[in-house]
Design a protein around this motif. Structure first.
Motif, PDB file in Angstrom:
ATOM      1  N   PRO A 168      -4.884  18.175   7.608  1.00 28.18           N
ATOM      2  CA  PRO A 168      -3.707  18.686   7.149  1.00 28.18           C
ATOM      3  C   PRO A 168      -3.636  18.105   5.710  1.00 28.18           C
ATOM      4  O   PRO A 168      -3.814  16.979   5.450  1.00 28.18           O
ATOM      5  N   TRP A 169      -2.982  19.082   4.808  1.00 21.65           N
ATOM      6  CA  TRP A 169      -2.540  18.706   3.360  1.00 21.65           C
ATOM      7  C   TRP A 169      -1.482  17.600   3.536  1.00 21.65           C
ATOM      8  O   TRP A 169      -1.651  16.647   2.912  1.00 21.65           O
ATOM      9  N   PHE A 170      -0.835  17.858   4.247  1.00 22.21           N
ATOM     10  CA  PHE A 170       0.693  17.028   4.253  1.00 22.21           C
ATOM     11  C   PHE A 170       0.312  15.541   5.001  1.00 22.21           C
ATOM     12  O   PHE A 170       0.552  14.607   4.048  1.00 22.21           O
ATOM     13  N   ARG A 171      -0.551  15.449   5.905  1.00 21.07           N
ATOM     14  CA  ARG A 171      -0.816  14.311   6.480  1.00 21.07           C
ATOM     15  C   ARG A 171      -2.111  13.626   5.498  1.00 21.07           C
ATOM     16  O   ARG A 171      -1.742  12.463   5.359  1.00 21.07           O
ATOM     17  N   GLY A 172      -2.796  14.236   4.960  1.00 17.98           N
ATOM     18  CA  GLY A 172      -3.786  13.829   4.169  1.00 17.98           C
ATOM     19  C   GLY A 172      -3.230  12.989   2.863  1.00 17.98           C
ATOM     20  O   GLY A 172      -3.538  11.838   2.450  1.00 17.98           O
ATOM     21  N   ALA A 173      -2.193  13.959   2.158  1.00 17.56           N
ATOM     22  CA  ALA A 173      -1.541  13.289   1.035  1.00 17.56           C
ATOM     23  C   ALA A 173      -0.710  12.242   1.363  1.00 17.56           C
ATOM     24  O   ALA A 173      -0.610  11.121   0.637  1.00 17.56           O
ATOM     25  N   LEU A 174      -0.024  12.011   2.397  1.00 21.06           N
ATOM     26  CA  LEU A 174       0.711  11.007   3.011  1.00 21.06           C
ATOM     27  C   LEU A 174      -0.203   9.608   3.158  1.00 21.06           C
ATOM     28  O   LEU A 174       0.058   8.661   2.603  1.00 21.06           O
ATOM     29  N   ALA A 175      -1.102  10.032   3.861  1.00 24.35           N
ATOM     30  CA  ALA A 175      -2.221   8.864   4.159  1.00 24.35           C
ATOM     31  C   ALA A 175      -2.718   8.351   2.721  1.00 24.35           C
ATOM     32  O   ALA A 175      -2.854   7.016   2.635  1.00 24.35           O
ATOM     33  N   GLY A 176      -3.289   9.224   1.851  1.00 24.39           N
ATOM     34  CA  GLY A 176      -3.631   8.912   0.587  1.00 24.39           C
ATOM     35  C   GLY A 176      -2.482   8.022  -0.185  1.00 24.39           C
ATOM     36  O   GLY A 176      -2.999   6.943  -0.784  1.00 24.39           O
ATOM     37  N   LEU A 177      -1.372   8.413  -0.159  1.00 22.13           N
ATOM     38  CA  LEU A 177      -0.296   7.741  -1.179  1.00 22.13           C
ATOM     39  C   LEU A 177      -0.164   6.245  -0.293  1.00 22.13           C
ATOM     40  O   LEU A 177       0.112   5.248  -1.076  1.00 22.13           O
ATOM     41  N   ALA A 178       0.092   6.385   0.975  1.00 22.12           N
ATOM     42  CA  ALA A 178      -0.018   5.005   1.537  1.00 22.12           C
ATOM     43  C   ALA A 178      -1.186   4.164   1.442  1.00 22.12           C
ATOM     44  O   ALA A 178      -1.010   2.808   1.204  1.00 22.12           O
ATOM     45  N   ALA A 179      -2.167   4.774   1.513  1.00 18.81           N
ATOM     46  CA  ALA A 179      -3.492   4.094   1.008  1.00 18.81           C
ATOM     47  C   ALA A 179      -3.407   3.365  -0.400  1.00 18.81           C
ATOM     48  O   ALA A 179      -3.953   2.403  -0.294  1.00 18.81           O
ATOM     49  N   VAL A 180      -3.192   3.993  -1.130  1.00 22.63           N
ATOM     50  CA  VAL A 180      -3.176   3.694  -2.744  1.00 22.63           C
ATOM     51  C   VAL A 180      -2.089   2.712  -2.754  1.00 22.63           C
ATOM     52  O   VAL A 180      -2.407   1.655  -3.496  1.00 22.63           O
ATOM     53  N   SER A 181      -0.978   2.651  -2.287  1.00 16.84           N
ATOM     54  CA  SER A 181      -0.019   1.556  -1.990  1.00 16.84           C
ATOM     55  C   SER A 181      -0.675   0.129  -1.578  1.00 16.84           C
ATOM     56  O   SER A 181      -0.032  -0.843  -1.867  1.00 16.84           O
ATOM     57  N   ILE A 182      -1.397   0.030  -0.543  1.00 18.52           N
ATOM     58  CA  ILE A 182      -1.847  -0.722  -0.016  1.00 18.52           C
ATOM     59  C   ILE A 182      -2.833  -1.774  -1.088  1.00 18.52           C
ATOM     60  O   ILE A 182      -2.688  -2.729  -1.394  1.00 18.52           O
ATOM     61  N   ALA A 183      -3.637  -0.875  -1.727  1.00 22.55           N
ATOM     62  CA  ALA A 183      -4.496  -1.377  -2.740  1.00 22.55           C
ATOM     63  C   ALA A 183      -3.563  -1.820  -3.750  1.00 22.55           C
ATOM     64  O   ALA A 183      -4.096  -2.940  -4.484  1.00 22.55           O
ATOM     65  N   TYR A 184      -2.807  -1.190  -4.316  1.00 22.96           N
ATOM     66  CA  TYR A 184      -1.696  -1.741  -5.167  1.00 22.96           C
ATOM     67  C   TYR A 184      -1.142  -3.019  -5.046  1.00 22.96           C
ATOM     68  O   TYR A 184      -1.171  -4.057  -5.894  1.00 22.96           O
ATOM     69  N   ALA A 185      -0.618  -2.901  -3.857  1.00 25.55           N
ATOM     70  CA  ALA A 185       0.229  -4.404  -3.378  1.00 25.55           C
ATOM     71  C   ALA A 185      -0.761  -5.494  -3.223  1.00 25.55           C
ATOM     72  O   ALA A 185      -0.341  -6.544  -3.823  1.00 25.55           O
ATOM     73  N   MET A 186      -2.030  -5.331  -2.705  1.00 29.52           N
ATOM     74  CA  MET A 186      -2.747  -6.515  -2.516  1.00 29.52           C
ATOM     75  C   MET A 186      -3.542  -6.807  -3.980  1.00 29.52           C
ATOM     76  O   MET A 186      -3.678  -7.844  -4.334  1.00 29.52           O
TER      77      MET A 186
END
Length: 190
Positions: free
Chosen positions: A118-136
């Motif tokens: 689903p779009w919403f679930r995929g976009a939410l996961a993508g934004l959370a995933a990018v946040s992990i890379a940014y934080a580390m």
């Protein structure tokens, strides 16, 4: 067999491993497509990491990213700009590279049990995933370059936000299209 049923084949495990290796190779290829804007270049690598997560699921996406990291660590020139070695992994971009393991995992969580994306679930996961890379990445950048949090965010996060949001959207659109056509490691359509 229903449209969403998993193919019951003795080769299905091998098929998924081939997709995993292919995604690792695409992540490596994406590292060559760079725009050097500072200590952390803009590359297509995150696009392929998002795509791997969306298509492979969490476990195999992390395996693909791990295979890529192993290849670069042992000396294959797969890191940005054709670099390799443990020294590169411990350099300014090392935090992002390690953070991409979490990125791959989180994007992999976006698919439903039925195989839909689903779009919403995929976009939410993508934004959370990018946040992990940014934080580390920013944390490691701060340590390696001995700069403030503000400076680490200014050079290692802020310039990449628009590009990475675009990569999440395009990777999600590509993955949804591939899922719809059944072009996935498990052959499921949604």
């Amino acid at each position: 067999m229903s449209r969403n049923a998993l193919p019951d084949s003795p080769l299905s495990s091998l098929h998924k491993l081939v997709w995993t290796a292919l995604c690792a190779a695409l992540i490596g290829a994406g590292a060559y497509l760079i725009v050097p804007i500072g200590p952390v270049p803009v590359s297509m690598q995150p696009f392929f990491i998002f795509l791997a997560g969306y298509l492979l699921g969490p476990r195999h996406a992390v395996l693909a990213m791990g295979l890529y990291l192993l290849a670069g660590t042992i000396g294959l020139p797969v890191f940005a700009g054709g670099k390799s070695g443990l020294g590169y992994l411990l350099g300014p971009t090392g935090g992002y590279l390690v953070g991409f393991l979490g990125t791959a995992f989180v994007c992999g969580l976006a698919r439903t049990r039925e195989g839909a994306l689903p779009w919403f679930r995929g976009a939410l996961a993508g934004l959370a995933a990018v946040s992990i890379a940014y934080a580390m990445g920013a944390a490691w950048l701060k340590i390696v370059l001995d700069v403030s949090w503000t400076k680490a965010a200014a050079v290692g996060v802020l310039p990449f936000i628009p590009w990475d949001i675009l990569k999440v959207v395009v990777a999600l659109a590509c993955a949804r299209y591939m899922v719809r056509l059944g072009l996935t490691p498990d052959g499921r359509q949604a």
